[in-house]
Enzyme design. Structure first.
Site, PDB file in Angstrom:
ATOM      1  N   CYS A 145       7.430   4.053  -3.026  1.00 54.42           N
ATOM      2  CA  CYS A 145       6.183   4.486  -2.393  1.00 54.42           C
ATOM      3  C   CYS A 145       6.278   4.347  -0.890  1.00 54.42           C
ATOM      4  O   CYS A 145       5.344   4.685  -0.166  1.00 54.42           O
ATOM      5  CB  CYS A 145       5.009   3.658  -2.865  1.00 54.42           C
ATOM      6  SG  CYS A 145       4.858   3.600  -4.638  1.00 54.42           S
ATOM      7  N   CYS A 148      -2.211   1.373   3.900  1.00 57.54           N
ATOM      8  CA  CYS A 148      -1.436   0.175   4.256  1.00 57.54           C
ATOM      9  C   CYS A 148      -2.334  -1.058   4.228  1.00 57.54           C
ATOM     10  O   CYS A 148      -1.922  -2.132   3.796  1.00 57.54           O
ATOM     11  CB  CYS A 148      -0.805   0.323   5.627  1.00 57.54           C
ATOM     12  SG  CYS A 148       0.375   1.675   5.716  1.00 57.54           S
TER      13      CYS A 148
END
Lengths: 415, 127
Positions: free
Chosen positions: B38, B107
């Protein structure tokens, strides 16, 4: 506004190792002088070809057309100025198929979006389309091309060099195959022009795309070479400029700048090509020895001078790019994360189609780095990269849980 | 910082000088999230004494925003009770970082998930 002299001075005194020439180059000071001169010359519209201001503008275009044609060994009357490579690629492929609807379209899976994305619109027009898969070096298989051409004549669009992985196709062999099957070859030379010698007759290229800002000229101008036996239809409605194939008032200063850039390149192309080839080989070797977990992309020999591309296991491409940038080294990435930082959301963060095509494993690779040098890069720049890059990779490795897992597994395996 | 960068100054500072980066000996809890496929992977270590996070460390594989989010999270966690810590949302991490580009919000979500994973790890050990 800062002057060019000051700009170049700043560039030289502070660390400014620019290794992103594949995405754009800095206009040469000679080019900037030329553009300034043209911009301040009180020129008319080239289509106002009776009064002297219009005639003067027309002459500037004629002169530039000669210089740009000379760089690729073409006749000036076979060159059309456009707004850049994207437009040239669209005009070449869609424009050709509009005028020759019986032809098919063949390209490869590592082409630029301005070529590949035309597949979508051409599908609606019932054009026979094949997208060839390249091998792990990014090379097109001549046999595969031959097979794709068996059914009907096509326009084949394959770039001489890929910007991301640097691989150069055997373009003469490809054009031979195309012509034997009554097909024609379009080549986007945005990445290659200005770095290697290009000759449309020798290479057998029927349609050739050039971009000015990739060869030390200004952005917003490009060209398309069209073999005199090929019929193209315009993709815009408009007037009679550029033989009616590319209507719209000409970008006279941009065209003049492109002409100047091509003229400059033609003079010393060979010496820069040799120099950058040596510096590239040297950098490759150095990184191979000093950077742990490095995996080079593209072909080791059949590649652009000054071009080194790679990815590193256990670290992410964007973070390495940022560290490089903080150290004054500007490179580019095909990283999923950084390729579209301005995306609306993460769904738009796509892994590079080029890395995917050459079989880079997405489970251990998260972004590649492309270092692309040009005529202004010095040996010192290359040495600087060699001295800085390995340490930055080590820094990211110490932060990487993926590297930790690898070390632990290795220790277990080694007993 | 005199050079222009795509992130806020706080993000660049935490990326360049990550706080609390590294391993932890005998952590009370570990949270693992993401995977290299990912493009990001975070490991959060917590030392918990009497329900209070006395130390937090991290290791992250990821982009600038992922590393900065991890670094900021560990700073925010120290000295907090588990209950207080669990109230930290990804939005608070983003705010503390002086903002993140839209495409990089995930994130900060990863940081929040790492925290939850670490707390789960702690609770499963306590039981």
């Amino acid at each position: 506004m800062i002057s060019i002299q000051r700009f170049f001075k700043t560039v030289q005194t502070e660390k400014f190792a620019y290794f992103d020439n594949i995405n754009t180059t800095f206009p040469d000071p000679r080019v900037i002088r030329k553009i300034n001169e043209v911009l301040s010359s009180r020129l008319g519209n080239p289509s106002s070809h009776i009064h002297s201001a219009g005639v003067a503008a027309g002459r500037i275009i004629d002169e530039a057309r000669e210089k740009v044609s000379a760089l690729i060994g073409a006749s000036p009357e076979n060159l059309i100025f456009t707004s850049g490579a994207t437009e040239s690629n669209n005009l070449a492929i869609t424009g050709f198929l509009k005028a020759n609807p019986d032809f098919g379209f063949i390209t490869s899976n590592i082409e630029h979006f301005s070529v590949l994305n035309q597949v979508r619109s051409l599908r609606n027009d019932d054009i026979d389309i094949s997208v060839l898969e390249v091998d792990r070096y990014g090379l097109v298989d001549p046999e595969m091309l031959e097979k794709a051409l068996e059914n009907n004549p096509s326009i084949v669009s394959l770039s001489i060099a890929n910007p991301e992985i640097g691989t150069m196709q055997d373009i003469e062999k490809i054009s031979d195959i195309c012509h034997r099957h009554g097909s024609i070859l379009h080549s986007d030379t945005t990445a290659a022009a200005g770095l290697i010698e290009i000759d449309v007759d020798k290479m057998g290229i029927d349609l050739l795309t050039l971009s000015a800002h990739n060869l030390y000229g200004p952005a917003g101008v490009g060209a398309l070479y069209v073999n005199k036996n090929i019929k193209l239809a315009s993709i815009f409605e408009g007037g009679n400029q550029e033989s009616g194939v590319r209507p719209g008032t000409e970008n006279v200063p941009g065209i003049a700048g492109m002409g100047e850039a091509c003229d400059m390149i033609k003079n010393d192309l060979k010496s820069h090509e040799e120099r950058l080839k040596n510096l590239r080989n040297n950098l490759w070797k150095s990184l191979e020895e000093s950077v742990r977990f490095i995996n080079f992309t593209g072909h080791p020999e059949k590649r652009l001078p000054g071009h080194v591309s790679f990815w590193v296991e256990h670290i992410e491409g964007e973070s390495l790019l940022l560290l490089l940038s903080m150290n004054g080294i500007m490179a580019s990435s095909g990283s999923a994360c950084s390729s579209n930082l301005k995306a609306k959301d993460e769904d738009e963060l796509m892994a590079s189609h080029v890395l995917d095509a050459v079989g880079v494993p997405s489970d251990i690779c998260s972004g590649s780095i492309t270092l692309s040098a040009g005529r202004y890069n010095t040996e010192e720049d290359f040495n600087y990269v060699k001295s800085v890059l390995p340490g930055l990779v080590e820094k990211l490795l110490t932060m990487s849980p993926s590297y930790d897992d690898y070390t632990k597994n290795k220790e277990t395996a080694d007993g | 910082m005199d050079k222009p960068f795509p992130y806020s100054e706080i993000v660049m500072d935490h990326f360049a000088n990550p706080r609390n980066m590294g391993d932890m000996e005998n952590p009370s809890a570990v949270g693992n999230v993401g995977n290299p496929a990912c493009g990001d992977m975070m490991r959060l270590f917590l030392k918990i004494e009497n329900g209070v996070i006395v130390d937090a460390k991290f290791k992250t594989f990821g982009c600038g925003a992922a590393i900065a989010s991890s670094s900021m999270l560990t700073e925010m966690l120290k000295g907090k009770t588990l209950e207080e810590a669990l109230k930290i949302s990804n939005e608070e991490v983003v705010k503390a970082l002086g903002g993140l580009p839209e495409a990089k919000i995930h994130c900060s979500v990863m940081a929040e998930e790492a925290l939850k994973a670490a707390v789960n790890d702690y609770e499963s050990k306590e039981e």
